[in-house]
Design a protein around this motif. Structure first.
Motif, PDB file in Angstrom:
ATOM      1  N   LEU A 250       0.825  -1.201   0.000  1.00 44.34           N
ATOM      2  CA  LEU A 250       0.000   0.000   0.000  1.00 44.34           C
ATOM      3  C   LEU A 250       0.861   1.252   0.000  1.00 44.34           C
ATOM      4  O   LEU A 250       0.534   2.251  -0.640  1.00 44.34           O
ATOM      5  CB  LEU A 250      -0.938  -0.008   1.208  1.00 44.34           C
ATOM      6  N   HIS A 251       1.971   1.211   0.729  1.00 36.75           N
ATOM      7  CA  HIS A 251       2.853   2.378   0.769  1.00 36.75           C
ATOM      8  C   HIS A 251       3.489   2.635  -0.591  1.00 36.75           C
ATOM      9  O   HIS A 251       3.569   3.780  -1.044  1.00 36.75           O
ATOM     10  CB  HIS A 251       3.932   2.163   1.830  1.00 36.75           C
TER      11      HIS A 251
ATOM     12  N   PRO B 260       3.511   8.990   3.276  1.00 38.68           N
ATOM     13  CA  PRO B 260       4.824   8.851   3.889  1.00 38.68           C
ATOM     14  C   PRO B 260       4.782   7.940   5.114  1.00 38.68           C
ATOM     15  O   PRO B 260       3.729   7.625   5.659  1.00 38.68           O
ATOM     16  CB  PRO B 260       5.182  10.294   4.285  1.00 38.68           C
ATOM     17  N   HIS B 261       5.984   7.529   5.590  1.00 41.58           N
ATOM     18  CA  HIS B 261       6.087   6.655   6.750  1.00 41.58           C
ATOM     19  C   HIS B 261       5.362   7.214   7.978  1.00 41.58           C
ATOM     20  O   HIS B 261       4.702   6.461   8.688  1.00 41.58           O
ATOM     21  CB  HIS B 261       7.564   6.404   7.075  1.00 41.58           C
ATOM     22  N   PRO B 262       5.471   8.513   8.308  1.00 41.14           N
ATOM     23  CA  PRO B 262       4.748   9.013   9.483  1.00 41.14           C
ATOM     24  C   PRO B 262       3.239   8.832   9.382  1.00 41.14           C
ATOM     25  O   PRO B 262       2.582   8.537  10.385  1.00 41.14           O
ATOM     26  CB  PRO B 262       5.134  10.502   9.521  1.00 41.14           C
ATOM     27  N   VAL B 263       2.677   9.008   8.199  1.00 43.04           N
ATOM     28  CA  VAL B 263       1.236   8.796   8.023  1.00 43.04           C
ATOM     29  C   VAL B 263       0.899   7.333   8.258  1.00 43.04           C
ATOM     30  O   VAL B 263      -0.101   6.994   8.909  1.00 43.04           O
ATOM     31  CB  VAL B 263       0.791   9.244   6.618  1.00 43.04           C
ATOM     32  N   ARG B 264       1.741   6.446   7.740  1.00 45.77           N
ATOM     33  CA  ARG B 264       1.538   5.014   7.971  1.00 45.77           C
ATOM     34  C   ARG B 264       1.568   4.700   9.471  1.00 45.77           C
ATOM     35  O   ARG B 264       0.770   3.908   9.972  1.00 45.77           O
ATOM     36  CB  ARG B 264       2.617   4.216   7.248  1.00 45.77           C
ATOM     37  N   ALA B 265       2.482   5.342  10.180  1.00 46.83           N
ATOM     38  CA  ALA B 265       2.582   5.109  11.629  1.00 46.83           C
ATOM     39  C   ALA B 265       1.310   5.540  12.343  1.00 46.83           C
ATOM     40  O   ALA B 265       0.812   4.834  13.230  1.00 46.83           O
ATOM     41  CB  ALA B 265       3.788   5.860  12.195  1.00 46.83           C
ATOM     42  N   VAL B 266       0.760   6.701  11.966  1.00 49.71           N
ATOM     43  CA  VAL B 266      -0.457   7.196  12.611  1.00 49.71           C
ATOM     44  C   VAL B 266      -1.634   6.275  12.319  1.00 49.71           C
ATOM     45  O   VAL B 266      -2.460   6.006  13.199  1.00 49.71           O
ATOM     46  CB  VAL B 266      -0.754   8.637  12.153  1.00 49.71           C
ATOM     47  N   VAL B 267      -1.714   5.763  11.091  1.00 43.48           N
ATOM     48  CA  VAL B 267      -2.816   4.865  10.724  1.00 43.48           C
ATOM     49  C   VAL B 267      -2.743   3.561  11.522  1.00 43.48           C
ATOM     50  O   VAL B 267      -3.743   3.115  12.113  1.00 43.48           O
ATOM     51  CB  VAL B 267      -2.791   4.581   9.210  1.00 43.48           C
ATOM     52  N   VAL B 268      -1.567   2.937  11.544  1.00 43.36           N
ATOM     53  CA  VAL B 268      -1.418   1.665  12.269  1.00 43.36           C
ATOM     54  C   VAL B 268      -1.579   1.876  13.766  1.00 43.36           C
ATOM     55  O   VAL B 268      -2.226   1.075  14.454  1.00 43.36           O
ATOM     56  CB  VAL B 268      -0.053   1.030  11.941  1.00 43.36           C
TER      57      VAL B 268
ATOM     58  N   PHE C 234      -8.781   8.129  10.726  1.00 44.71           N
ATOM     59  CA  PHE C 234     -10.051   7.957  11.422  1.00 44.71           C
ATOM     60  C   PHE C 234     -10.736   6.652  11.026  1.00 44.71           C
ATOM     61  O   PHE C 234     -11.384   5.999  11.854  1.00 44.71           O
ATOM     62  CB  PHE C 234     -10.974   9.139  11.140  1.00 44.71           C
ATOM     63  N   GLY C 235     -10.595   6.260   9.751  1.00 46.18           N
ATOM     64  CA  GLY C 235     -11.179   4.993   9.319  1.00 46.18           C
ATOM     65  C   GLY C 235     -10.539   3.811  10.032  1.00 46.18           C
ATOM     66  O   GLY C 235     -11.232   2.860  10.418  1.00 46.18           O
ATOM     67  N   ALA C 236      -9.220   3.860  10.221  1.00 40.97           N
ATOM     68  CA  ALA C 236      -8.524   2.796  10.944  1.00 40.97           C
ATOM     69  C   ALA C 236      -8.979   2.739  12.399  1.00 40.97           C
ATOM     70  O   ALA C 236      -9.176   1.653  12.961  1.00 40.97           O
ATOM     71  CB  ALA C 236      -7.012   3.015  10.872  1.00 40.97           C
TER      72      ALA C 236
ATOM     73  N   LEU D  44       9.853   3.227  14.738  1.00 40.76           N
ATOM     74  CA  LEU D  44      10.476   2.885  13.459  1.00 40.76           C
ATOM     75  C   LEU D  44      10.080   3.816  12.326  1.00 40.76           C
ATOM     76  O   LEU D  44      10.910   4.104  11.440  1.00 40.76           O
ATOM     77  CB  LEU D  44      10.108   1.441  13.081  1.00 40.76           C
ATOM     78  N   TRP D  45       8.845   4.290  12.315  1.00 36.66           N
ATOM     79  CA  TRP D  45       8.327   4.974  11.132  1.00 36.66           C
ATOM     80  C   TRP D  45       8.234   6.484  11.254  1.00 36.66           C
ATOM     81  O   TRP D  45       8.038   7.157  10.241  1.00 36.66           O
ATOM     82  CB  TRP D  45       6.953   4.408  10.761  1.00 36.66           C
ATOM     83  N   VAL D  46       8.318   7.022  12.441  1.00 32.73           N
ATOM     84  CA  VAL D  46       8.303   8.481  12.576  1.00 32.73           C
ATOM     85  C   VAL D  46       9.748   8.946  12.710  1.00 32.73           C
ATOM     86  O   VAL D  46      10.408   8.657  13.714  1.00 32.73           O
ATOM     87  CB  VAL D  46       7.485   8.928  13.804  1.00 32.73           C
ATOM     88  N   PRO D  47      10.272   9.644  11.721  1.00 31.46           N
ATOM     89  CA  PRO D  47      11.693  10.022  11.763  1.00 31.46           C
ATOM     90  C   PRO D  47      11.943  11.138  12.763  1.00 31.46           C
ATOM     91  O   PRO D  47      11.066  11.964  13.021  1.00 31.46           O
ATOM     92  CB  PRO D  47      11.961  10.491  10.334  1.00 31.46           C
TER      93      PRO D  47
END
Length: 444
Positions: A7-8, A15-23, A145-147, A190-193
């Protein structure tokens, strides 16, 4: 994990930070959704009364307005990543404390820590989104929010299965919660720099950037480097921040409108929060099974409308969509009052949840834009605006219960409808006129 990487690469998660917030949002809501499901049952097992359990559930909403402003300052001082890690770590500690909550007092203390962690999480996650460089903020917040909604929906069923399969062994349930609560710590780490360290003199002011373009009337010493704490005023000129941090939200008309919007939208939306089962049972005569079916139907509305609202916010701008909350509050109040039947309750609830789902991605986008425009004080601005929403959400049920108890159901619902109209006419329309026609594109 492979699905997330695919998906990424496809650009879905950003970006990785958005992925971190979703998970993090999904796993956190899953873990503590299980806690919310099981805690009243566990409290009952400890011999707590219904009044004590009600106070236990309400503690989170009471703690949030007190903690969020302090977390905003912490984010500005130590960075969004460190603030985010602190929030998810405190939540992990709160999950471990459940093992020691064997008395009502210790259960209250654990709930306080949970509320503090939840309050600390919101300003930090918004700041991470703002710093991520993601331009399609509406879509990013709709994913977040969906997650969270998906995690919350799964939590109740999962909690029930775990309790049933373990013979009501709450310690096994708390172990599951602690294990899931470890995941957000790992993904944020790991994902938020970490923030890039740059000497102040190596970053010249960008004359095209309204957040760094100095005011021609400012001191020449300020004009050489620009003021990164300037906020764009409705007229397009930077607004110098010479006020104390506590008054920053009131120095700009648009931020004042956002505060009012969060307060009123949160208040009117939560005036039926927690009271809907009573409304459906006592007014419409629905059974618990019918009420549960209405909640199940509303889940599909949340998961459908949220992503559409995020895409619309990116395409047409976030400010126009914020009116959905006030309109939905007004319409649902009329439906509850005019049609006190199963169909009326279902229709009103679906309208309520559609307005909620349509409001959240634009609201998150507006908060992230405000944080970007505030420069080094972005955490405080995001926290202040989000605190206004939390204050409204905490006050809404109290005001609703008082109105219903003293003046009756009709007055309660008519006041809620009037507040929804006032939000649209007095706040949302003015906010649209102070914002650009299209979604703001402020460089991080």
């Amino acid at each position: 994990m492979r699905v997330l990487k695919s998906l990424h690469r496809a650009g879905v998660l950003g970006p990785h930070p958005v992925r971190a917030v979703v998970v993090e949002g999904f796993t956190t809501r899953l873990a503590f959704g299980v806690v919310i499901f099981a805690m009243p049952l566990y409290a009952r097992q400890l011999g707590m009364s219904l009044t004590e359990i009600g106070a236990l559930v309400a503690m989170k909403a009471l703690v949030e307005p007190a903690v969020k402003p302090f977390m905003g300052r912490a984010v500005d001082r130590w960075g969004a990543r460190r603030g985010y890690l602190t929030a998810v770590t405190v939540r992990l500690v709160a999950s471990v404390l459940l093992f020691t909550a064997t008395t009502p007092a210790s259960l209250y203390a654990t709930r306080l820590v949970q509320g503090a962690a939840s309050a600390a999480r919101d300003p930090a996650s918004i700041s991470v989104m703002a710093d991520s460089g993601e331009q399609r903020l509406g879509r990013a917040f709709s994913l977040s929010f969906g997650a969270k909604d998906l995690g919350a929906v799964s939590a109740g069923a999962l909690g029930g299965l775990l309790l049933a399969g373990s013979g009501n062994d709450f310690r096994l349930l708390w172990a599951f919660v602690a294990a899931i609560s470890l995941v957000p710590v790992v993904v944020v780490w790991l994902w938020v720099p970490p923030p890039e360290r740059k000497p102040p003199d190596s970053v010249p002011a960008d004359p095209a950037d309204p957040t760094t373009d100095p005011d021609p009337d400012t001191d020449p010493a300020d004009a050489t480097t620009g003021d990164p704490t300037a906020v764009e005023s409705p007229g397009g000129h930077p607004l110098k921040d010479r006020n104390p941090a506590g008054s920053r939200l009131f120095a700009d008309r648009r931020l004042r409108l956002l505060c009012a919007l969060g307060l009123l939208a949160g208040m009117t939306a939560h005036m039926t929060h927690g009271l809907f089962p009573i409304l459906a049972a006592e007014v419409a005569g629905l059974t618990p099974g019918q009420i549960g079916a209405i909640y199940s139907a509303s889940v599909f509305v949340l998961l459908l409308v949220g992503p559409l609202a995020g895409l619309a916010a990116d395409r047409f701008g976030a400010a126009p969509l914020t009116g959905a909350r006030g309109i939905a509050n007004t319409l649902s109040s009329v439906l509850y009052l005019a049609f006190p039947t199963a169909a009326g309750m279902l229709s009103g609830r679906l309208v309520d949840d559609a307005g909620k789902a349509a409001f959240r991605p634009p609201w998150g986008s507006l908060l992230a834009q405000a944080a970007r425009g505030a420069g080094p004080r972005g955490g405080r601005v995001a926290a202040g605006l989000d605190t206004a929403l939390s204050v409204g959400e905490a006050a809404g049920p109290v005001i609703a219960a008082m109105l219903w108890d003293v003046w009756g159901l009709a007055v309660f619902l008519l006041v809620r409808a009037a507040l929804g109209i006032a939000t649209e006419l007095l706040v949302t329309r003015r906010l649209v006129h102070t914002a650009p026609a299209r979604a703001e594109r402020i460089r991080p």
